[in-house]
Design a protein around this motif. Sequence first.
Motif, PDB file in Angstrom:
ATOM      1  N   PHE A 138      -4.885  36.077 -17.270  1.00 23.48           N
ATOM      2  CA  PHE A 138      -4.983  34.637 -17.047  1.00 23.48           C
ATOM      3  C   PHE A 138      -5.196  34.314 -15.575  1.00 23.48           C
ATOM      4  N   ILE A 139      -4.350  34.862 -14.692  1.00 20.88           N
ATOM      5  CA  ILE A 139      -4.453  34.567 -13.262  1.00 20.88           C
ATOM      6  C   ILE A 139      -5.742  35.151 -12.680  1.00 20.88           C
ATOM      7  N   ALA A 140      -6.118  36.330 -13.129  1.00 24.06           N
ATOM      8  CA  ALA A 140      -7.362  36.936 -12.642  1.00 24.06           C
ATOM      9  C   ALA A 140      -8.562  36.060 -12.963  1.00 24.06           C
ATOM     10  N   GLN A 141      -8.559  35.489 -14.172  1.00 23.18           N
ATOM     11  CA  GLN A 141      -9.666  34.617 -14.569  1.00 23.18           C
ATOM     12  C   GLN A 141      -9.673  33.338 -13.741  1.00 23.18           C
ATOM     13  N   LYS A 142      -8.491  32.770 -13.501  1.00 18.71           N
ATOM     14  CA  LYS A 142      -8.409  31.530 -12.739  1.00 18.71           C
ATOM     15  C   LYS A 142      -8.848  31.740 -11.295  1.00 18.71           C
ATOM     16  N   LEU A 143      -8.411  32.816 -10.682  1.00 23.77           N
ATOM     17  CA  LEU A 143      -8.678  33.049  -9.270  1.00 23.77           C
ATOM     18  C   LEU A 143      -9.950  33.859  -9.031  1.00 23.77           C
ATOM     19  N   GLU A 144     -10.673  34.124 -10.106  1.00 22.93           N
ATOM     20  CA  GLU A 144     -11.948  34.841 -10.015  1.00 22.93           C
ATOM     21  C   GLU A 144     -11.781  36.167  -9.274  1.00 22.93           C
ATOM     22  N   THR A 145     -10.803  36.945  -9.738  1.00 26.70           N
ATOM     23  CA  THR A 145     -10.528  38.243  -9.142  1.00 26.70           C
ATOM     24  C   THR A 145     -10.329  39.263 -10.256  1.00 26.70           C
ATOM     25  N   GLU A 146     -10.096  40.505  -9.884  1.00 29.79           N
ATOM     26  CA  GLU A 146      -9.925  41.572 -10.867  1.00 29.79           C
ATOM     27  C   GLU A 146      -8.505  41.587 -11.428  1.00 29.79           C
ATOM     28  N   LYS A 147      -8.378  41.912 -12.695  1.00 28.79           N
ATOM     29  CA  LYS A 147      -7.055  42.101 -13.271  1.00 28.79           C
ATOM     30  C   LYS A 147      -6.364  43.245 -12.535  1.00 28.79           C
ATOM     31  N   GLY A 148      -5.096  43.049 -12.180  1.00 26.27           N
ATOM     32  CA  GLY A 148      -4.358  44.070 -11.456  1.00 26.27           C
ATOM     33  C   GLY A 148      -4.470  43.951  -9.947  1.00 26.27           C
ATOM     34  N   SER A 149      -5.236  42.984  -9.453  1.00 26.44           N
ATOM     35  CA  SER A 149      -5.350  42.800  -8.006  1.00 26.44           C
ATOM     36  C   SER A 149      -4.082  42.153  -7.460  1.00 26.44           C
ATOM     37  N   ALA A 150      -3.851  42.291  -6.170  1.00 29.80           N
ATOM     38  CA  ALA A 150      -2.622  41.801  -5.551  1.00 29.80           C
ATOM     39  C   ALA A 150      -2.597  40.277  -5.499  1.00 29.80           C
ATOM     40  N   ILE A 151      -1.450  39.713  -5.888  1.00 35.85           N
ATOM     41  CA  ILE A 151      -1.244  38.272  -5.882  1.00 35.85           C
ATOM     42  C   ILE A 151       0.073  37.959  -5.166  1.00 35.85           C
ATOM     43  N   LEU A 152       0.061  36.974  -4.279  1.00 35.78           N
ATOM     44  CA  LEU A 152       1.296  36.489  -3.666  1.00 35.78           C
ATOM     45  C   LEU A 152       1.825  35.381  -4.566  1.00 35.78           C
ATOM     46  N   PHE A 153       3.040  35.568  -5.063  1.00 34.33           N
ATOM     47  CA  PHE A 153       3.651  34.620  -5.997  1.00 34.33           C
ATOM     48  C   PHE A 153       4.763  33.869  -5.269  1.00 34.33           C
ATOM     49  N   ARG A 154       4.639  32.539  -5.230  1.00 41.30           N
ATOM     50  CA  ARG A 154       5.620  31.732  -4.522  1.00 41.30           C
ATOM     51  C   ARG A 154       6.246  30.698  -5.459  1.00 41.30           C
ATOM     52  N   LYS A 155       7.582  30.717  -5.522  1.00 38.91           N
ATOM     53  CA  LYS A 155       8.312  29.667  -6.221  1.00 38.91           C
ATOM     54  C   LYS A 155       8.814  28.694  -5.168  1.00 38.91           C
ATOM     55  N   ARG A 156       8.581  27.417  -5.383  1.00 36.60           N
ATOM     56  CA  ARG A 156       9.051  26.407  -4.437  1.00 36.60           C
ATOM     57  C   ARG A 156       9.952  25.420  -5.176  1.00 36.60           C
ATOM     58  N   PHE A 157      11.159  25.219  -4.649  1.00 34.09           N
ATOM     59  CA  PHE A 157      12.117  24.280  -5.221  1.00 34.09           C
ATOM     60  C   PHE A 157      12.279  23.137  -4.223  1.00 34.09           C
ATOM     61  N   VAL A 158      11.880  21.939  -4.605  1.00 31.82           N
ATOM     62  CA  VAL A 158      11.843  20.814  -3.679  1.00 31.82           C
ATOM     63  C   VAL A 158      12.921  19.792  -4.039  1.00 31.82           C
ATOM     64  N   TYR A 159      13.596  19.283  -2.997  1.00 31.32           N
ATOM     65  CA  TYR A 159      14.699  18.331  -3.168  1.00 31.32           C
ATOM     66  C   TYR A 159      14.431  17.081  -2.335  1.00 31.32           C
ATOM     67  N   ASP A 160      15.040  15.954  -2.736  1.00 34.64           N
ATOM     68  CA  ASP A 160      14.902  14.717  -1.975  1.00 34.64           C
ATOM     69  C   ASP A 160      15.949  14.648  -0.864  1.00 34.64           C
ATOM     70  N   VAL A 161      16.033  13.502  -0.186  1.00 29.08           N
ATOM     71  CA  VAL A 161      16.950  13.342   0.942  1.00 29.08           C
ATOM     72  C   VAL A 161      18.404  13.550   0.525  1.00 29.08           C
ATOM     73  N   ALA A 162      18.717  13.190  -0.717  1.00 31.31           N
ATOM     74  CA  ALA A 162      20.076  13.382  -1.233  1.00 31.31           C
ATOM     75  C   ALA A 162      20.265  14.784  -1.812  1.00 31.31           C
ATOM     76  N   GLU A 163      19.252  15.641  -1.602  1.00 36.39           N
ATOM     77  CA  GLU A 163      19.235  17.018  -2.103  1.00 36.39           C
ATOM     78  C   GLU A 163      19.339  17.088  -3.620  1.00 36.39           C
ATOM     79  N   ARG A 164      18.687  16.136  -4.284  1.00 36.80           N
ATOM     80  CA  ARG A 164      18.536  16.187  -5.736  1.00 36.80           C
ATOM     81  C   ARG A 164      17.196  16.848  -6.049  1.00 36.80           C
ATOM     82  N   PRO A 165      17.124  17.695  -7.070  1.00 36.69           N
ATOM     83  CA  PRO A 165      15.866  18.381  -7.385  1.00 36.69           C
ATOM     84  C   PRO A 165      14.782  17.410  -7.832  1.00 36.69           C
TER      85      PRO A 165
END
Length: 244
Positions: free
Chosen positions: A195-222
């Motif tokens: 799926f990711i290879a098709q989306k990013l137009e790259t080869e299956k098994g190629s290196a991918i940087l995976f980032r999870k981002r958790f964002v909160y407001d001023v009151a630190e609510r998600p």
Amino acid sequence: MKLSIDHSSPIPLHVQAEELLRSLISTAEYRDGKLLPNEIELSKKLAISRATLRQALNKLVYEGLLVRKKGVGTKVASAQSISSKSKNWLSFSQEMEARGIPIRNFELHISWVFPDQKVANFFEMKSERKVLKLVRLRGRPEGPFVYFESYFHPRIGLTGDEDFKRPLYEMLEKEHNTVAYVSKEEISAILADDFIAQKLETEKGSAILFRKRFVYDVAERPIEYNLGYYKADSFVYTVESRRE
């Protein structure tokens, strides 16, 4: 551009100053290398202390958006590569715009979904309640290099009719009074599946940087749960640590 901040706002002055500076340096006038107003002049215009202004300036210098030269002044850094630094909760559009990098949306999809358990746990809500899901495939005009999936807490009040082509956090703040204030991230290396290879137009098994981002407001609510898949040969993630 009008240089002013709202002293009656609950948003801290240094955060407002930082956002003002981000808007200022994204204009063509300053991207072309013009020096920013000096600290004394700017702090007077904003009616804030130089220490408060310097806190905002230092954050942008740390992120690589500004360059400060002793005896010369401060100006926008030249954009040489696509990169991101820790402690940077800018939206992707704002990051790239600040660096003068043109970005194209190859796909943009909005839907209402039942969150999986990880998303539900982050939002501290039951998985039986739907959340807005935003999917974007983005990159340079010549091709995509990042695939995003974002989920938003219903508390924000998103309808799905918003213009998600705009910088995300700017839209959340102006239309929904939600300020993205804290970003916590997890970075890992994975291999592209079909799926990711098709989306990013790259080869299956190629290196991918995976980032999870958790964002909160001023009151630190998600407010946002974000997953980003970057082509490893097109994106650099910079981390700077200081010993306390």
